[in-house]
Design a protein around this motif. Structure first.
Motif, short mmCIF file in Angstrom:
data_model
loop_
_atom_site.label_atom_id
_atom_site.label_comp_id
_atom_site.label_asym_id
_atom_site.label_seq_id
_atom_site.Cartn_x
_atom_site.Cartn_y
_atom_site.Cartn_z
N ILE B 23 0.85 -1.21 0.00
CA ILE B 23 0.00 0.00 0.00
C ILE B 23 0.88 1.25 0.00
CG2 ILE B 23 -1.69 1.29 1.38
CD1 ILE B 23 -2.73 -1.42 2.42
N ALA B 24 1.95 1.22 0.82
CA ALA B 24 2.81 2.42 0.94
C ALA B 24 3.45 2.74 -0.40
CB ALA B 24 3.89 2.16 2.00
N LEU B 25 3.87 1.69 -1.11
CA LEU B 25 4.53 1.91 -2.41
C LEU B 25 3.57 2.66 -3.34
CD1 LEU B 25 7.02 1.30 -4.15
CD2 LEU B 25 5.94 -0.86 -4.80
N VAL B 26 2.35 2.14 -3.45
CA VAL B 26 1.38 2.75 -4.38
C VAL B 26 0.98 4.14 -3.88
CG1 VAL B 26 -0.96 2.54 -5.27
CG2 VAL B 26 0.54 0.55 -5.21
N TRP B 27 0.80 4.27 -2.58
CA TRP B 27 0.36 5.56 -2.00
C TRP B 27 1.49 6.58 -2.20
CZ3 TRP B 27 -1.84 6.15 3.67
CH2 TRP B 27 -2.09 7.50 3.93
N GLY B 28 2.73 6.15 -1.91
CA GLY B 28 3.85 7.09 -2.01
C GLY B 28 4.04 7.58 -3.43
N VAL B 29 3.95 6.63 -4.38
CA VAL B 29 4.27 6.99 -5.77
C VAL B 29 3.09 7.70 -6.42
CG1 VAL B 29 4.79 6.02 -8.03
CG2 VAL B 29 5.90 5.09 -6.00
N MET B 30 1.92 7.13 -6.30
CA MET B 30 0.80 7.68 -7.10
C MET B 30 -0.27 8.34 -6.23
SD MET B 30 0.16 4.31 -9.36
CE MET B 30 1.29 3.07 -8.85
N ASN B 31 -0.04 8.39 -4.92
CA ASN B 31 -1.05 8.97 -4.03
C ASN B 31 -2.42 8.32 -4.23
OD1 ASN B 31 -1.99 10.60 -2.05
ND2 ASN B 31 -2.41 12.35 -3.37
N ILE B 32 -2.40 7.01 -4.47
CA ILE B 32 -3.67 6.26 -4.59
C ILE B 32 -3.80 5.35 -3.37
CG2 ILE B 32 -4.63 4.24 -5.76
CD1 ILE B 32 -4.33 5.48 -8.32
N GLN B 93 -10.16 8.09 -7.76
CA GLN B 93 -9.00 7.19 -7.68
C GLN B 93 -9.16 6.25 -6.50
OE1 GLN B 93 -5.74 9.94 -7.44
NE2 GLN B 93 -6.18 10.73 -9.49
N ARG B 94 -9.70 6.79 -5.41
CA ARG B 94 -9.84 5.92 -4.21
C ARG B 94 -10.92 4.88 -4.45
NH1 ARG B 94 -11.27 9.52 0.17
NH2 ARG B 94 -9.14 10.24 -0.04
N LEU B 95 -11.99 5.32 -5.15
CA LEU B 95 -13.11 4.39 -5.33
C LEU B 95 -12.77 3.32 -6.36
CD1 LEU B 95 -16.12 6.79 -5.02
CD2 LEU B 95 -15.53 4.88 -3.56
N VAL B 96 -11.89 3.69 -7.28
CA VAL B 96 -11.53 2.69 -8.31
C VAL B 96 -10.99 1.43 -7.62
CG1 VAL B 96 -9.67 2.20 -9.93
CG2 VAL B 96 -11.13 4.16 -10.30
N GLY B 230 3.49 4.02 9.96
CA GLY B 230 4.84 4.15 9.44
C GLY B 230 5.07 5.51 8.83
N GLY B 231 4.01 6.13 8.35
CA GLY B 231 4.21 7.46 7.78
C GLY B 231 3.96 7.43 6.28
N PHE B 232 3.50 8.52 5.77
CA PHE B 232 3.06 8.64 4.38
C PHE B 232 4.10 8.09 3.41
CE2 PHE B 232 3.39 11.23 0.50
CZ PHE B 232 2.17 11.02 -0.03
N LEU D 111 -10.80 14.73 14.05
CA LEU D 111 -10.69 14.18 12.69
C LEU D 111 -10.61 15.26 11.63
CD1 LEU D 111 -10.83 11.20 13.23
CD2 LEU D 111 -12.92 11.08 11.93
N LEU D 112 -11.38 16.33 11.79
CA LEU D 112 -11.51 17.29 10.68
C LEU D 112 -10.23 18.10 10.50
CD1 LEU D 112 -15.22 18.37 11.15
CD2 LEU D 112 -14.23 17.08 9.24
N ARG D 113 -9.30 17.94 11.44
CA ARG D 113 -8.03 18.65 11.21
C ARG D 113 -7.21 17.92 10.15
NH1 ARG D 113 -6.39 19.15 17.07
NH2 ARG D 113 -4.64 17.92 16.35
N LEU D 114 -7.61 16.65 9.90
CA LEU D 114 -6.81 15.86 8.95
C LEU D 114 -7.32 16.12 7.53
CD1 LEU D 114 -6.95 12.57 11.01
CD2 LEU D 114 -5.09 14.24 10.95
N ARG D 115 -6.54 15.74 6.55
CA ARG D 115 -7.01 15.98 5.18
C ARG D 115 -6.77 14.73 4.32
NH1 ARG D 115 -4.90 22.03 3.56
NH2 ARG D 115 -5.36 23.06 5.52
N GLY D 116 -7.53 14.65 3.25
CA GLY D 116 -7.30 13.63 2.22
C GLY D 116 -7.34 12.21 2.76
N HIS D 117 -6.35 11.42 2.40
CA HIS D 117 -6.36 9.99 2.76
C HIS D 117 -6.39 9.80 4.27
CE1 HIS D 117 -5.90 9.07 -1.36
NE2 HIS D 117 -4.62 9.26 -1.47
N TYR D 118 -5.67 10.67 4.98
CA TYR D 118 -5.62 10.50 6.45
C TYR D 118 -7.02 10.62 7.03
CZ TYR D 118 -0.56 10.41 6.70
OH TYR D 118 0.74 10.03 6.57
#
Lengths: 399, 283, 242, 337
Positions: B23-32, B93-96, B230-232, D111-118
């Motif tokens: 997941i981290a690989l895809v999220w990091g590279v494509m933000n998906i 992208q998320r729903l896909v 782990g972090g974004f 929660l609302l302080r977070l954005r996007g995927h988080y």
């Protein structure tokens, strides 16, 4: 072939996907339904199953019966399917192997249209709900679990089993929670101490911590209520942790499913479970239906599958006896007691009398079976026992 | 008992880590957000099962084939679905990936039916007991696979040209494009690798898991939480996040209460995300 | 009377001091230019003044109130409009809707806010772009839109961050003329600007910021002839070519 | 003058409402099939929840994957109100909505302080926590759920109708009310500020938008509407348990419906809800021997729509090529594109 009188006898609501309910599969239940349809609708002189001798139901002018199928993977789907099958397929009754949760939503539709339902959801909340059109042929949780503890007493007296402590492991769903509640109450009534009561998450990614807690508690008996995949996961984790209690009792569910022995093979040995029926009960009807089923499916028939179809036959017999397909007439016949020739009854029950108040069949009995060489054998009550119970269970290393 | 729980925690941690790294690989590279990562694992399990059914090979023997198949499957999915979704709005992208997960799960039900399956007799089985700790060999397969895969992934990302290209693209797509990196291929390879990681995980899991089509969804939420711990987008962070998850899962389950262990995981996650939004190691 | 007073503003990112002890005032109704080489900390100062981020130490007094601890929207509500160095338009909304969002600060009814937005759009010469999506505008139009959006909030002071950057001769003159008209309508202006010609012709006072500190402040003439400023700007022996 | 001019500018919207409501009101007259009417009821309930979610997800752009918790709170309050206190859903519905707003306020704060995927993942974590709490909270029936099937009281009191048509019309009335509220929000200062936050939160804040409070209000309003949807659903199904109400897929389905229909639009959620529910129900009814087929079709359709119609199904009706009923009304700014 065209139906004389559109008697769509009953609907077998078959479980699909491994949601709640036994782990039965659509194919097995359909095969059983086909066997019953053939026997009732056509002339079989050699068969010892009900309505075999004549074509269709004599009391309804030889009307044919037909099983129609619906899906019940969630309570909401069960409700929509019940409404669809009642209003569009025009069924006169509903049976099938249900979880208690899907039974409740199906009853919403059944009570509305006055369609009798016979299913085997064991939760007490079904019989306490005061439904008018609900029937249950075999016992509910109370009788099954009472039977279990009575068996523990029997073993303590006759086999000096010295069982005192119990560990409960149950799934945190409608099925598991009800059983755990009744198990705790009955244990107290019979004077057994519940040392551990674990409710695990149905979609768990692992059951290791549950097994470690059970191993630590080291009760004399571990009683479990789980569905298909979880029961297998538990058995494997028991093996990995090298722990097997002196007695492992599964309350039907995954432990009764054909998947269990299929996947575990000899690792399933020594596991006991309460059951409604077993293929080693010695009467002609049992032998015939077991043979017909294994010819069709190549798998031994188990209680959950048989009762799903058999309830349909009871509904047919009730309609036949009442001489009408009207819901109230069928329910009245069920209350008076459906006459089924004991010789043709694989379950060998004394009768099929569904109480007015809660729909429970007075004559429902339960048996206890044990896996021996990955086959189920009846061990209690003595009357129908076909083998001696193997107790205490050997540890994994000694097998 | 403590050592046993620790060992089991690490074992579970490796599964979450494998999932989280994908997941981290895809999220990091494509933000998906790849909701279908659990389903990729499930598909790998079934491929292993069918290979075993047809040829009788043990999952370990089948692993290379499964990894390659999943890599190609990942590239196929990228080209047909993900590339196109990247042009659309972020939400779709998320729903896909969620819709893809649904298609894979139910497609497998149609294909292989809903019954529980498992790979019968396996090459490595049984338990070694070291003092009080019972080390199950099946789970060792999982731990070893995870460590090997992580090592390979790090080697690939840091040592190979394509690995560096993917890391560059994940930091800044435009800049990477400017210096001559074909970002499209970088994305495709990244998605392929993420599917391959899930493949390795799924194949190893057939050793100790019974599976059915919807087993993927149970793991999904843990993969996400591990990634966030782990972090974004940091793959190393995802591995450690996964390990932490495994240990929290086991310790709260055994010592606190089984039914609330998943809640402990979620609460810890919420605390970290609220007070340290970039996770422990993220940029 | 000073509308805006900056007192010993210091802003540090970790060890690096982007702004150090900057103090100056902005008279009501005047135009103050802020100049200085790239990376001198001008935009950081702007972000502190407009409350986009907090000061490490120091004070900002705006219209008599100490807004050091205010949030960005509170500062804006008190009459401080601002634009960004890189235009931050609301991309998937139309030009008119962008300005309406600004106008909604003072007119809670959308109908009135839209009327005000049409007026401001007219004032800034964006009327024919009203129906267009902000994402479709070029840089000059986007910068103009940001000014219009800030103006729609009827601010007392307008902070402009390099609104001239990237404009050609004609566009620049139009921009200067627009700023004069805004100032004449009673709005004080504080603007960061690189284009010396613009700063000299428009501003009443100029503040010079070099590597985070205030070098000096004074009239445009004083600043351009001051040796240290020339030195800081051009670095070393070049003389200040006009 | 004020009201007349507002109505005048809303001419297009009023026409759309009248047309849609007439169509939906007449459908039961065409076919009385009970299963068909039940599917209609489910579609309207899902539409209500879609409209609710759209306020936070569509207008304010904060995509929450955890709205099933408000759906469950509404359902549980309705269920226990009837079972324990014999209170009519007409009252407990609003109590449920108020509780949902309170829950949204509390949950919204961190929660609302977070954005996007988080933000999305945190809402998933929260709904998991709520599911675990409901499963282990015996007071509200825990894992055994609660069935509140009332036969004695009059259906109008308990909303549990013999035949579904009256229930359908009640749900339709609620949907109409929420459509109007949704339009009012969209065209108000609140709506514009939400869209500004969605477009670019920092730049909106510098234009005077207090994004935290607007996001929280949008979250609370959406929670209340979804809570009412939950209460109606409870009376429809008359048995609820955590396993069927609170799986992660429920929250995602609400999001899916709005995106399929057209996110950020008025009619998107309604269109998405009706199409999706009918496909789901009838695909299962027609091919019930192939288990899993209905969700398979559902997933494939979602993929196609998300990839080829990013603006959702509604974009077929609202673009200029199709003059027809849903003509874009020019005067008062566009219906959200």
């Amino acid at each position: 072939m065209k139906k004389l009188l559109a008697v769509l006898l009953s609907v077998v609501m078959v479980l699909s996907l491994a949601a709640c309910g036994g782990s039965d599969d659509k194919k097995e239940t359909k095969a059983l339904a086909a066997i019953f349809e053939d026997i009732v609708n056509n002339k079989h002189d050699d068969s010892s199953l009900p309505f075999a001798a004549d074509e269709g139901l004599p009391g309804l002018g030889g009307a044919k019966i037909e099983f129609v199928f619906g899906d019940q993977s969630t309570p909401e789907i069960a409700l929509s399917e019940a409404e669809r099958l009642i209003t569009e397929e025009g069924v006169i009754g509903i049976c099938g192997n249900f979880s208690s949760a899907t039974t409740k939503t199906t009853m919403v539709a059944a009570e509305k249209y006055g369609i009798p339902v016979i299913t085997e959801g064991t939760s007490m909340s079904l019989t306490d709900a005061g439904y008018e059109y609900y029937g249950r042929t075999l016992p509910g949780d109370d009788v099954f679990i009472d039977n279990t503890f009575a068996y523990l007493d029997y073993l303590n007296e006759n086999k000096a089993a010295d069982i005192k402590t119990v560990c409960l492991i149950s799934e945190d769903s409608e099925f598991g929670a009800n059983i755990a509640k009744v198990e705790a109450e009955t244990a107290e009534k019979y004077g057994y101490e519940v040392v551990e009561n674990i409710a695990y998450n149905k979609d768990a990614t692992n059951v290791t911590s549950e097994v470690l807690r059970a191993k630590q508690a080291d009760a004399d008996v571990v009683m479990m209520s789980s569905y298909a995949a979880d029961s297998l996961l538990f058995m494997q984790e028991f093996k990995t942790q090298g722990y097997f209690p002196k007695m492992l009792f599964g309350q039907r569910g995954g432990f009764m499913a054909s998947d269990f022995a299929l996947n575990l093979k000899n690792d399933s040995d020594y596991v006991l479970t309460t059951s409604r029926w077993n293929s080693d009960i010695d009467n002609d009807a049992t032998r015939e239906i077991t043979k017909r089923f294994s010819d069709a499916m190549g798998v031994t028939l188990i209680g959950d599958t048989l009762i799903a179809g058999w309830d349909g036959i009871v509904l047919a017999a009730a309609a036949n006896q009442a001489g009408s397909t009207d819901g109230d007439a069928i329910r009245a016949a069920m209350a008076e007691g459906v006459q089924i020739d004991p010789a043709t009854d694989p379950f060998g029950l004394e009768g099929y009398k569904y109480k007015e108040k809660n729909g429970q069949n007075e004559f429902g009995t339960a048996i206890i079976v044990q896996y021996m060489d990955s086959q189920l054998a009846t061990v209690y009550p003595e009357g129908s026992a076909s083998a001696e119970v193997q107790y205490p269970a050997k540890g994994w290393s000694e097998r | 008992m403590f050592l046993q729980v620790l060992y089991e925690g690490l074992t579970m941690g490796t599964i979450y880590a494998l999932l989280a790294m994908g997941i981290a690989l895809v999220w990091g590279v494509m933000n998906i957000l790849s909701f279908s990562q659990g389903e990729f694992m499930m598909v790998a399990m079934y491929i292993t099962f069918f290979i075993n059914l047809a040829t009788g090979w043990d999952p370990l023997a089948a692993m290379p084939i499964v990894i390659v198949t999943m890599f190609l499957f990942g590239i196929l999915i990228y080209r047909t679905i993900i590339a196109r979704a990247l042009k659309g709005p972020v939400l779709s992208q998320r729903l896909v990936t969620f819709a893809l997960g649904m298609v894979l799960t139910n497609g497998m039900i149609l294909l292989a039916g809903g019954q529980t399956k498992s790979v019968p007799d396996k090459l490595i089985s049984g338990t070694i007991s070291l003092g009080s700790v019972a080390i199950s060999k099946e789970k060792m397969v999982l731990v070893v696979t995870s460590i090997v895969v992580t090592g390979l992934l790090f080697w690939f990302m840091n040592r190979t040209k394509m690995g560096k290209a993917i890391r560059a693209t994940s930091q800044d797509k435009e800049a990477a494009g400017l210096v001559g990196i074909n970002t499209q291929t970088a994305y495709m390879i990244a998605f392929g690798i993420s599917a391959a990681i899930a493949g390795a995980g799924g194949c190893a899991m057939t050793y100790s898991y019974y599976f059915m089509p919807n087993i993927g969804t149970n793991f999904m939420i843990f993969g996400f939480i591990a990634v966030c711990l782990g972090g974004f987008g940091s793959i190393g962070g995802a591995f450690i996040g996964g390990m932490i998850m495994g240990i929290i899962d086991l310790f709260t389950g055994t010592y606190l209460s089984v039914s609330y262990k998943y809640m402990a995981v979620s609460v810890i996650f919420l605390l970290i995300v609220t007070f340290k939004p970039k996770g422990l190691f993220g940029r | 009377m000073a509308l805006l007073e900056i007192k010993n503003a210091t802003k540090a990112f970790g060890g690096l001091k982007a702004n150090e002890d900057v103090t100056f005032d902005v008279e009501a109704g005047s135009i103050v230019g802020v100049v200085g080489p790239n990376g001198a900390g001008k935009t950081t100062l702007f972000n502190s003044i407009s409350r986009t981020h907090d000061l490490t130490s120091g004070q900002i007094i705006f219209d008599g109130k100490d807004i050091t601890k205010y949030k960005a929207y509170q500062a804006c509500a008190h009459g401080m409009g601002r634009t960004y160095q890189i235009p931050q338009a609301l991309e998937d909304m139309t030009v008119l809707e962008n300005i309406t969002v600004g106008a909604l600060l003072k007119h809670s009814k959308v109908f009135d806010a839209m009327e005000k937005a049409k007026e401001v759009s007219e004032f800034c010469g964006l009327t024919e772009l009203n129906g267009k999506l902000a994402s479709g505008l070029n840089v000059m139009q986007k910068k103009r839109l940001e000014i219009a959006r800030a103006l729609a909030g009827e601010p007392k002071i307008l902070l402009l961050d390099e609104t001239m950057a990237g404009l050609n001769g004609v566009e620049r003159d139009e921009a200067i003329e627009l700023i004069r008209r805004i100032n004449k309508s009673g709005v004080t202006i504080l603007m960061i600007e690189h284009v010396m010609k613009v700063v000299m012709s428009v501003s009443d006072k100029v503040v010079v910021i070099v590597s985070g500190k205030k070098l000096m402040e004074g009239s445009p003439e004083e600043v351009t002839t001051h040796p240290e400023v020339i030195n800081a700007y051009l670095g070393g022996g070049h003389n200040a070519g006009r | 003058m004020r009201l007349k001019s507002v109505l005048a500018s809303e001419k297009g919207f009023v026409r759309q409402v009248v047309i849609v409501m007439v169509i939906l009101a007449l459908i039961p007259a065409i076919s009385r099939g009970e299963f068909f009417v039940s599917t209609l009821c489910l579609s309207v309930i899902w539409a209500i929840m879609g409209i609710g979610w759209n306020v936070i997800g569509g207008y304010a752009g904060q995509v929450s994957n955890g709205h099933a918790m408000f759906f469950a709170v509404g359902a549980y309050v309705g269920a226990w109100g009837l079972k324990a206190f014999h209170m009519t859903p007409w009252i407990t519905m609003w109590i449920g909505a108020a509780l949902c707003m309170l829950l949204a306020f509390i949950v919204g704060w961190p929660l609302l302080r977070l954005r996007g995927h988080y933000f999305a993942i945190s809402t998933m974590a929260i709904v998991e926590c709520v599911r675990i709490i409901c499963t282990n909270w015996d007071l509200i029936g825990g894992a055994t759920g609660v069935s509140f099937f009332e036969k004695e009281m009059s259906p109008f009191y308990t909303l549990q109708f013999q035949n579904r048509v009256p229930f359908y019309y009640i749900c339709l009335a609620f949907m109409l009310a929420f459509i109007i509220i949704s339009r009012v929000i969209q065209q108000s200062k609140f709506g514009y500020y939400c869209r500004a936050i969605k477009a670019n939160q920092d730049s909106a804040e510098s234009a005077g938008v207090n994004s935290t409070s607007y996001k929280r209000w949008a979250y609370m309003i959406s929670a209340a509407i979804v809570g009412i949807g939950g209460a109606l659903y409870a009376q429809y199904i008359q048995y609820i348990d955590p396993v069927s109400l609170l799986p992660l897929s429920n929250s995602m389905l609400i999001v899916l419906i709005v995106v399929m229909g057209g996110i950020g639009t008025i009619w998107g959620p309604v269109l998405g809800a009706f199409i999706m529910t009918f496909i789901n129900q009838y695909a299962r009814a027609l091919f019930n021997q192939l288990s899993g087929l209905n969700l398979f079709i559902y997933g494939v359709l979602c993929l196609i729509i998300v990839l080829f119609l990013p603006k959702g199904l509604i974009s077929i009706f609202t673009n200029d090529k199709v003059k027809g009923v849903f003509k874009k009304n020019k005067e008062s700014g566009k219906e959200a594109e």
